[in-house]
Write a protein that holds these residues in place. Structure first.
Motif, short mmCIF file in Angstrom:
data_model
loop_
_atom_site.label_atom_id
_atom_site.label_comp_id
_atom_site.label_asym_id
_atom_site.label_seq_id
_atom_site.Cartn_x
_atom_site.Cartn_y
_atom_site.Cartn_z
N ALA A 126 42.93 13.82 30.25
CA ALA A 126 42.20 14.89 30.93
C ALA A 126 40.86 14.38 31.43
O ALA A 126 40.34 14.83 32.44
CB ALA A 126 42.00 16.07 29.97
N GLU A 130 36.87 13.68 27.33
CA GLU A 130 37.37 15.03 27.04
C GLU A 130 38.53 14.96 26.05
O GLU A 130 39.46 14.16 26.22
CB GLU A 130 37.83 15.69 28.34
CG GLU A 130 38.13 17.16 28.17
CD GLU A 130 38.45 17.83 29.51
OE1 GLU A 130 38.58 19.05 29.53
OE2 GLU A 130 38.54 17.10 30.53
N SER A 132 42.02 16.05 24.05
CA SER A 132 43.30 16.49 24.59
C SER A 132 43.38 18.02 24.58
O SER A 132 42.60 18.71 23.92
CB SER A 132 44.45 15.91 23.76
OG SER A 132 44.43 16.46 22.45
N LEU A 133 44.37 18.55 25.30
CA LEU A 133 44.52 20.00 25.45
C LEU A 133 44.61 20.70 24.11
O LEU A 133 43.91 21.69 23.86
CB LEU A 133 45.78 20.27 26.28
CG LEU A 133 46.23 21.73 26.36
CD1 LEU A 133 45.19 22.58 27.06
CD2 LEU A 133 47.58 21.84 27.06
N PRO A 229 48.17 25.04 35.75
CA PRO A 229 47.39 23.96 35.12
C PRO A 229 47.71 23.77 33.64
O PRO A 229 47.66 22.64 33.13
CB PRO A 229 45.94 24.40 35.33
CG PRO A 229 45.99 25.84 35.67
CD PRO A 229 47.30 26.08 36.33
N LEU A 230 48.06 24.86 32.95
CA LEU A 230 48.39 24.75 31.53
C LEU A 230 49.68 23.96 31.33
O LEU A 230 49.74 23.07 30.47
CB LEU A 230 48.53 26.15 30.91
CG LEU A 230 48.80 26.22 29.41
CD1 LEU A 230 47.71 25.52 28.61
CD2 LEU A 230 48.93 27.69 28.97
N VAL A 232 51.06 21.78 33.46
CA VAL A 232 50.85 20.39 33.90
C VAL A 232 50.08 19.61 32.84
O VAL A 232 50.41 18.47 32.52
CB VAL A 232 50.11 20.37 35.25
CG1 VAL A 232 49.62 18.96 35.58
CG2 VAL A 232 51.02 20.88 36.36
N GLU A 233 49.05 20.24 32.28
CA GLU A 233 48.25 19.52 31.28
C GLU A 233 49.02 19.33 29.97
O GLU A 233 48.84 18.32 29.29
CB GLU A 233 46.93 20.23 31.03
CG GLU A 233 45.99 19.37 30.22
CD GLU A 233 44.57 19.91 30.13
OE1 GLU A 233 43.75 19.28 29.44
OE2 GLU A 233 44.29 20.96 30.75
N GLY A 236 51.00 16.35 30.56
CA GLY A 236 50.10 15.20 30.59
C GLY A 236 49.60 14.83 29.21
O GLY A 236 49.29 13.67 28.93
N ASP A 237 49.55 15.82 28.32
CA ASP A 237 49.13 15.61 26.94
C ASP A 237 50.31 15.19 26.05
O ASP A 237 50.15 15.03 24.85
CB ASP A 237 48.51 16.90 26.40
CG ASP A 237 47.56 16.67 25.25
OD1 ASP A 237 47.06 15.55 25.09
OD2 ASP A 237 47.35 17.63 24.47
N THR A 283 53.22 22.27 42.31
CA THR A 283 53.27 22.20 40.85
C THR A 283 54.66 21.80 40.38
O THR A 283 54.81 20.96 39.47
CB THR A 283 52.88 23.56 40.24
OG1 THR A 283 51.57 23.91 40.68
CG2 THR A 283 52.90 23.49 38.72
N THR A 290 56.75 13.91 36.82
CA THR A 290 56.40 13.52 35.45
C THR A 290 57.65 13.36 34.59
O THR A 290 57.80 12.38 33.84
CB THR A 290 55.46 14.56 34.82
OG1 THR A 290 54.27 14.67 35.60
CG2 THR A 290 55.08 14.16 33.40
#
Length: 344
Positions: A126, A130, A132-133, A229-230, A232-233, A236-237, A283, A290
């Motif tokens: 992120a 920062e 992680s989520l 965004p939630l 996707v993150e 990513g996390d 999205t 991913t």
């Protein structure tokens, strides 16, 4: 005069012939299995390992508890025979064909595929400084969200597998039967049965990562503008359970059913689910890229050809297409069983 207990040459030959026939049937099944139904070697090995470890854990607990009960009752020799055992429970259950259970294999296969996909997901930081989520969610002022995030942190990625009460019940009693000594002593049977009852009483379905992730998704209750965004993150996390739970909560499916469509290599139901959640073209494409990076079975070129068609599906149309997935699990299973029988 007592009969000779040694098998005759004819009996040994017949047994060898039966084993050869069994091996041939397995070879034929393997040869004719279509590629889209075949497990790759890595998945097969991990699935077999998880299956044997799960049964082995139950077996160890049952043997230990039964032996303690027998020792307390003055049956030390019987306790020793239970602990020492003979053939392992997994080997006996496999030989008996009991582990050809669709619900059990489906649950364990989903667990293995989810672990493999999570391990292969590319990590997308992120920010340099920062957290992680999930760590950030564990520190938010909302105490319900923070507590749910901490609970997921505690169990997500754990080595064990949390089975449903029905599957746990089945496996415990199968394992209990498999560890009975050959001499069939009544006091040993009673001790093993008591150990099984205690094991089932201690089973807690609420400790699994799927349940914890769903509680967090419900606590967050993401608004439509927060959802993309939630998701996707979360990917990513490398938090596949959180990604699955957030999507499940958004479209009204259970965690297990949503995970099943997330793990499908074709992706058709997943794209419908993402449209049902009102996610836009960009999205969906980002999520697809991913997942394809982590799973070589996914055809990203075919997806690129289909992205316009996918994006054109209206959310209401997508929800209607997924409506059968919202039915009660037992009802869905019965429908699938009837459909399979009709194809035979």
């Amino acid at each position: 005069m007592a009969a000779d207990p040694t098998p005759s040459a004819a009996a040994r030959a017949a047994a060898a012939r039966a084993r050869a026939d069994a091996r041939l049937r397995v070879a034929i099944d393997d040869l004719l299995l279509p590629d889209d139904g075949r497990l790759d070697e890595r998945t097969r090995l991990r699935l077999f390992q998880l299956l044997t470890e799960t049964i082995g854990g139950i077996e160890t607990a049952l043997r230990g508890q039964a032996a303690r009960l027998l020792t307390a009752r003055g049956a030390a020799r019987s306790a020793e025979s239970v602990l020492r055992g003979g053939q392992g429970a997994a080997t006996r259950l496999l030989g008996a064909g009991l582990l050809r259970d669709e619900a059990l294999v489906e649950a364990l296969a989903a667990e293995v595929r989810a672990r493999l996909l999570t391990e292969a997901l590319p990590a997308v930081a992120a920010g340099i400084d920062e957290p992680s989520l999930l760590v950030r969610l564990a520190a938010v002022p909302d105490r319900v969200v923070a507590a749910a995030a901490r609970a997921l942190l505690a169990v997500d990625g754990a080595d064990g597998v949390t089975l449903s009460a029905e599957l746990q019940h089945r496996l415990v009693w199968w394992t209990a039967a498999a560890i009975r000594p050959a001499d069939d002593v009544a006091e040993v049977d009673r001790a093993i049965a008591e150990a099984a009852v205690r094991s089932l009483g201690a089973h807690d379905e609420g400790l699994g990562s799927g349940v914890a992730a769903m509680r967090l998704a419900q606590a967050i209750d993401a608004r439509p503008d927060e959802l993309a965004p939630l998701l996707v993150e979360a990917l990513g996390d490398r938090r596949l359970t959180l990604f699955t739970a957030v999507l499940a909560h958004a479209i009204g499916l259970c965690f297990a059913e949503t995970l099943a469509l997330v793990l499908e290599s074709e992706g058709e139901r997943l794209w419908l689910a993402l449209r049902a959640a009102q996610l836009d073209r960009a999205t969906i494409a980002r999520i697809a890229l991913t997942l394809s990076d982590a799973d070589p079975r996914r055809d990203i070129e075919a997806f690129a050809d289909d992205i316009d068609r996918i994006a054109a599906v209206k959310p209401a149309e997508a929800r209607l297409a997924l409506a059968p997935e919202t039915l009660e699990p037992d009802f869905r299973a019965a429908i699938r069983a009837l459909a399979r029988s009709g194809r035979r």
